[in-house]
Design an enzyme around this catalytic site. Structure first.
Site, mmCIF file in Angstrom:
data_model
loop_
_atom_site.group_PDB
_atom_site.id
_atom_site.type_symbol
_atom_site.label_atom_id
_atom_site.label_comp_id
_atom_site.label_asym_id
_atom_site.label_seq_id
_atom_site.Cartn_x
_atom_site.Cartn_y
_atom_site.Cartn_z
ATOM 1 N N ARG A 277 0.832 -1.204 0.000
ATOM 2 C CA ARG A 277 0.000 0.000 0.000
ATOM 3 C C ARG A 277 0.868 1.255 0.000
ATOM 4 O O ARG A 277 1.996 1.235 0.483
ATOM 5 C CB ARG A 277 -0.885 0.057 1.259
ATOM 6 C CG ARG A 277 -1.854 -1.071 1.396
ATOM 7 C CD ARG A 277 -2.939 -0.741 2.417
ATOM 8 N NE ARG A 277 -2.452 -0.615 3.783
ATOM 9 C CZ ARG A 277 -3.233 -0.377 4.837
ATOM 10 N NH1 ARG A 277 -4.530 -0.222 4.658
ATOM 11 N NH2 ARG A 277 -2.733 -0.299 6.045
ATOM 12 N N TYR A 345 -6.469 -10.205 15.858
ATOM 13 C CA TYR A 345 -6.521 -8.954 15.127
ATOM 14 C C TYR A 345 -7.677 -8.121 15.667
ATOM 15 O O TYR A 345 -8.808 -8.593 15.739
ATOM 16 C CB TYR A 345 -6.702 -9.191 13.626
ATOM 17 C CG TYR A 345 -6.756 -7.895 12.868
ATOM 18 C CD1 TYR A 345 -5.588 -7.199 12.570
ATOM 19 C CD2 TYR A 345 -7.968 -7.340 12.494
ATOM 20 C CE1 TYR A 345 -5.623 -5.993 11.900
ATOM 21 C CE2 TYR A 345 -8.017 -6.132 11.818
ATOM 22 C CZ TYR A 345 -6.846 -5.471 11.524
ATOM 23 O OH TYR A 345 -6.892 -4.268 10.881
ATOM 24 N N ASP A 347 -9.627 -4.310 15.305
ATOM 25 C CA ASP A 347 -9.819 -2.941 14.859
ATOM 26 C C ASP A 347 -9.854 -2.056 16.099
ATOM 27 O O ASP A 347 -9.995 -2.544 17.227
ATOM 28 C CB ASP A 347 -11.146 -2.808 14.096
ATOM 29 C CG ASP A 347 -11.100 -3.470 12.735
ATOM 30 O OD1 ASP A 347 -10.033 -3.417 12.088
ATOM 31 O OD2 ASP A 347 -12.123 -4.040 12.316
#
Length: 365
Positions: A277, A345, A347
């Site tokens: 990215r 994981y 957020d």
């Protein structure tokens, strides 16, 4: 003596510290880096808030979480609308009618649905790996152009060797809507995330460049309880072997142009581009500065000397984590939490929710 010793100054520890301080508890924070904020850390370059450890876009469907984070900063109306660059061709993300129109020269949702449905038939029965899972969801064309090579760069393994469980979702929309997330609440804090973390830690003593694991028994004596947000296997000195991660390297560069790529996030989905990215940070806050700052994101095979980013939650690692978690539950006056402490994981919204749940349970007396 402090009430809590918080190991790590990321979002999880900051939320817990804020809640503890509201209850009149004292907190000492140890951070092995030279700054607070963990991977949410932002740093100002030429008036631009740079997300030093990758793009952090706050989004949630939970109004309680949205209202909670609003206490600490004013959020703008940023909507994540990334694009993908595959060998120089540009596609919209998530997969939507703009994507399908570019890929197949079609115009209507019915045309796109027919093509995807026909390609999905390639996979019969339950998917056995990530490749089969992706094709069963979006078909061969989208998989080859927008999923396969990007994912193999990200994880350093062929998609046929990756478990299908890694692919949590592949959003597909049959509308011309480039908003990546479905969550109704989304935005970027004006002035960066570091200011949020600073407000959460107000009233706490913070020691930077301090590694808890350099003298765990000594540091434990400073508080009644420990909240450990580092890697759970490091706490136990890797007694069952290290848990595995993928790591990242960031290459930051200030450029003498006011607009490098026209969007905050570009995914490079071809295999020949070494990074996954490029982030152009000024677009997060709709900046009008004369220069710009970009960050290239390179995925790396993790070693124990590197920063761990993405847990490899395959069967082997998950079983190993459970052994550490079981031992952690037996540890007296020590709490484990966050992305590293729970080997999952998260957020930002998940991090806040988990920290609030722990704080409510721990501080209810």
């Amino acid at each position: 003596m402090f009430d809590y010793l918080i190991v790590g100054s990321g979002l999880f520890g900051a939320v817990f510290a804020y809640e503890a301080r509201k209850k009149g508890k004292t907190c000492l924070v140890l951070e092995r880096r030279d700054h607070i904020g963990g991977n949410c850390y932002t740093q100002e370059w030429s008036g631009i808030q740079v997300h030093k450890y990758g793009a952090h876009i706050f989004r949630t469907s939970d109004k309680k979480i949205w209202n909670y984070i609003q206490q600490f900063a004013q959020f703008n109306h940023f909507v994540n609308s990334p694009i993908a660059n595959y060998n120089g061709r540009i596609y919209n993300m998530p997969f939507n009618m703009n994507t399908f129109s570019k890929m197949w020269d079609i115009r209507t949702p019915d045309e796109a649905k027919r093509i995807i449905a026909d390609q999905r038939k390639e996979i019969q029965g339950e998917p056995k790996n990530l490749e089969e899972k992706a094709i069963s969801l979006v078909g061969r064309d989208i998989y080859e152009v927008l999923v396969k090579e990007y994912t193999e760069k990200q994880w350093g393994r062929p998609c046929t060797e990756l478990p299908e469980s890694i692919l949590r979702r592949l959003p597909v929309r049959f509308t011309y809507d480039n908003n990546y997330f479905n969550d109704p609440y989304q935005g970027i804090p004006m002035g960066g995330y570091t200011k949020i973390i600073e407000k959460m830690f107000e009233g706490c003593e913070i020691r930077l460049n301090t590694d808890f694991n350099s003298d765990p028994e000594g540091f434990k004596k400073l508080a009644k309880k420990v909240l450990y947000t580092g890697t759970i296997d490091s706490y136990f000195n890797y007694c069952y072997g290290p848990l595995e991660y993928r790591s990242l390297r960031f290459e930051h560069e200030e450029l003498n142009t006011d607009n490098y790529q026209g969007v905050a996030v570009v995914n490079y989905t071809d295999k020949k581009t070494p990074y996954t990215r490029v982030i152009e940070h000024k677009h997060f806050e709709f900046g009008t500065q004369p220069t710009t700052v970009i960050s290239r994101e390179y995925p790396l095979e993790w070693t124990m000397e590197m920063e761990p980013y993405y847990p490899i939650n395959d069967a082997k690692n998950q079983a190993n984590y459970e052994r550490y978690a079981q031992r952690g539950r037996q540890e007296e006056n020590v709490l484990f939490g966050g992305r590293l402490g729970e080997y999952r994981y998260y957020d930002m919204q998940d991090t806040i929710r988990s920290a609030l749940e722990l704080a409510e349970k721990e501080l209810q007396a």
